[in-house]
Design a protein around this motif. Sequence first.
Motif, short mmCIF file in Angstrom:
data_model
loop_
_atom_site.label_atom_id
_atom_site.label_comp_id
_atom_site.label_asym_id
_atom_site.label_seq_id
_atom_site.Cartn_x
_atom_site.Cartn_y
_atom_site.Cartn_z
N VAL B 214 0.93 -1.27 -0.19
CA VAL B 214 0.04 -0.11 0.26
C VAL B 214 0.76 1.10 0.11
O VAL B 214 0.58 1.98 -0.89
N SER B 215 1.83 1.16 0.87
CA SER B 215 2.60 2.43 1.00
C SER B 215 3.39 2.57 -0.45
O SER B 215 3.74 3.73 -0.79
N ALA B 216 3.77 1.35 -1.05
CA ALA B 216 4.30 1.60 -2.33
C ALA B 216 3.40 2.19 -3.40
O ALA B 216 3.70 3.11 -4.27
N VAL B 244 3.60 -1.84 -11.86
CA VAL B 244 4.46 -2.81 -11.35
C VAL B 244 6.09 -2.38 -11.37
O VAL B 244 6.80 -2.45 -10.43
N PRO B 245 6.33 -1.46 -12.42
CA PRO B 245 7.91 -1.00 -12.29
C PRO B 245 8.03 -0.21 -11.12
O PRO B 245 8.96 0.06 -10.56
N SER B 246 6.85 0.65 -10.73
CA SER B 246 7.13 1.77 -9.42
C SER B 246 7.07 0.99 -8.29
O SER B 246 7.79 1.50 -7.27
N ILE B 247 6.54 -0.13 -7.97
CA ILE B 247 6.37 -0.91 -6.72
C ILE B 247 7.29 -2.23 -6.72
O ILE B 247 7.19 -2.87 -5.68
N LYS B 248 8.06 -2.34 -7.81
CA LYS B 248 8.70 -3.60 -7.82
C LYS B 248 9.82 -3.64 -6.62
O LYS B 248 9.84 -4.68 -6.05
#
Lengths: 359, 330
Positions: B214-216, B244-248
Motif C-alpha cells: 500500500v505504501s508503495a 509494477v515498475p514503480s512498486i517492484k
Amino acid sequence: MTMLESIRRKLARDVRTAIDKPAEFRADVEYTIEGVKRGTISPRDVLIPALSTLATLVFVFVLLIPIYWVLMIALQGDGATLYSTDSAGLIPQDFSPEAFVWVVGDLFIPGAIVRIAVPFTDVVYYFEWPRIVFLDASNYVDTTSDFPRYFWNSLYIGVATVVIAMSLIVPASYAFSRREFAGRMKLLYGYILFTQIGGGLGIAALIALYTIFSSTGLTNNKLVLAVYYAAMAVPFNTWLLKTYMDSIPVSYEEAAIMDGASPFRVAWEIVLPLAKPGLATIFIFIFLTGWMEFIVAQLVLRPENYTLPVGLFSLVDTYTVPWGRFSAFALVYASPIVFVYMFAQRYIESGLSFGGVSG
Amino acid sequence: MSLSSVGARSRDGYRAIVPESTQEWISENSALLLVLPGLFFFSLFMFFPLLFTIYLSFTDAEPATVFQDGPGGITGFFGLRGVENFVGLENYVSVLSDPAFWNSLGITWLFVAISVTLKVAFGLFLAMLVTSDRVRGKRYLRSIIIIPWALPPIFTITIWRGVFSSARFGLANQAIAVFGMAPKSWFNDRWLAFGTYLLTEMWLAYPFMVIITVSALQAVPDDLIDAAKVDGAGFVHRFLNVTVPSIKRPVMFAAILTAAASFTQFLIPYVFNRGGPGRANELIILYGYREAFTFDAYGAGAAIMMTAVVFIGIFMLAAVWKGQLAEGVN
C-alpha cells in the motif's frame, strides 16, 4: 503526565470522530440521493463505488471469518463444541457468558488491615476493609482457569522487559542519532540486518540457548527471560528510535548548548521530550515482544511460571479441547493488543515506513 | 561522558597509565559507551548461543552428557562444560546422509516457494483493493484487514488449528460441506496438511505485504497513470507498465524478508500436527528442534540448525544486495 494527557485527548478525538461518522455518512447519502434525483450526479458514479465497496466488505468479512468464528464459539460458553452439535456454526443458537467467567475467574479485592502509625506519637490508625467481591465465579462454573496467574506472569515479564530494554535502547539510539564514534556505521548496518532476520537466527540458536540456560540453572526464571527478550529487542528498537530522533531538528539542541546546558541536560530535557511518540512506539513493541513470545517461553518455563501464550497452548494441547473455554481464553488474551494496536496503528505504520522499506 | 565526576587522584592515575593516543581515542569515541551495553546484551543472547551451537554441533551432546558437570576447557569457564565428547564432523555426516533431513529441506524449500508466491500475489491483490478509487472508507478497511498482524501468532495459529479440526463442525469441514464434500481429517494426509500450512502462513503474513505494498502504491505518481489513461492504456497495461515498475523494489524487498520468515517457520507445523503425519512435513527448524528435544540428540540438532543458519545467512546477504536494505542509513 503531559503524555497521558495527550493520549487522553487523542482518544477523545478518535471517539468523537467515530460517533460523528454515522451522521456524516447519512448526510453524505442524503446529499447523493438528492443529487441523483436532480440529475447533477449520474447514477453510474454512485452505483460502482457502492457495489465495489460492498464486495470489498464481503471479501474482508470472509477473510476475517476465523476471528469471528472463535468469537461466536466463545459467546456460547462451555456448550460449544466441534464434535456433537452444530453449535460451532457461524450463527450461534444461544449465548452464555460462562466461558468468559471461567477465564477471568473470581474478581475481588482481598481484605486487608492497614496500620498507620503517626511518627513521634502513640497514635496508630487502623484501616480495615473486607474482601470486596465483584464477581464470584463459583455461582456460574465449578472451576476457574489459571488465566489470572498467567496474566501476572506475563505482566511481570512484560514490565521487566520494557524497563531493561529501554535502559539499553534509549542511550544507544541517542548516540547513534547525535554522536560520532568509531564503528558507528558498521554497528548500525549490523543492527538493521538483525531487525529483519534476527527472529530466525534466534530460533536456530534455540538448542544452545536451552543448554546454556539449563547448565547455568537459569531455566524457569522470569527475570532471565525478560533480560533475554530485552536483548532481542535491542536492534530493531534502537534503529526505530534512532530514525525517529533523526527527525528532531538539531537547532533546538544548539540553542540549549549556547545557553550553557550540559550534554546530559540537552539529552534529558530537549531530545527525550521531543522523542515521546517514538518512545511510545518502541514501548509498545517491546512490551508486546514479551507478551506474545511463545517458543522460548514454553521451552524454559515450568507450569507455575507459564505466561499467557504458553498457558493458551497448554489448553489446546490435549485431545479433548474445550473449545468454548479455549476461545474465550484466546480472546481475552488477544483483545487488549488489538485495541492498543488500533490506537497506535498510524504511529506504527509511519514508524515502519521509514528507512529502506518505502522505496 | 567526561571523567570529571571521578576523583582528581584517580584522574591523575588514569593520565599517567593510559597512553596519550588512547586517551584521545577514548574521549573522541566516548559515545560508544552508550551503545555498548545494548550490544553486549544482544551479543550475549544472540551470538554467544550461535557460537555455542557451532560447538555443540561438533559434539555428541545429549541431555545425559551435556548437563553433567564435566572437565573445564574453554566452555568450562562459563560453567557450560559437560561430559560430551568432541566428534568432529560426525554429526554433519550423519545428518547429511539422512534421507529425513533431505526430505525436511525439500519440504521447507517447497513451502518457501509456494507460500512466498501466494503471499505476494494475495498481498498485492488486497493492496490494490484497498487503494482502489472505487472503494469507499479505505482507511477503515485498511485498519481492519491488518488485524491478524496485531494478534499473537500462537493465538492465530491455534485458531487455525481449530479451523482445520478433523471434527465435522470444524470450520474448514463446514465450508467444504457446502459443496457436498465429506469431512476430511486435514492433518492426517501429507499434502492436505501441507496445504493447511500454506493457507495459514498466507493469512498470517498478508498484513505485512499489504502495508508495504500500500505504501508503495501510494507513492506511484498519479500523473503517470493519468498519462497512460490518456494514451488509451487499459487496466492490465497500466498495471504492468506503470504500477509494477514503480512498486517492484519494495515488493521485492518484502518478498525476501517474508521468504526468510517462511524458511524459519516453526509454530505452524509444531502446533498443527508436530510436522506430521509421521515426520513428513517437518520444516527445517522444527526438524532440528525435534531431533534435539524429542529424540535427545542435541549435537545432531545443532548441526541441522547450523545448516539452516547458512541459508538464513544467504537470505540476509540477498536482502542487502537485492533489497538494498541498508540504503540511506546515516
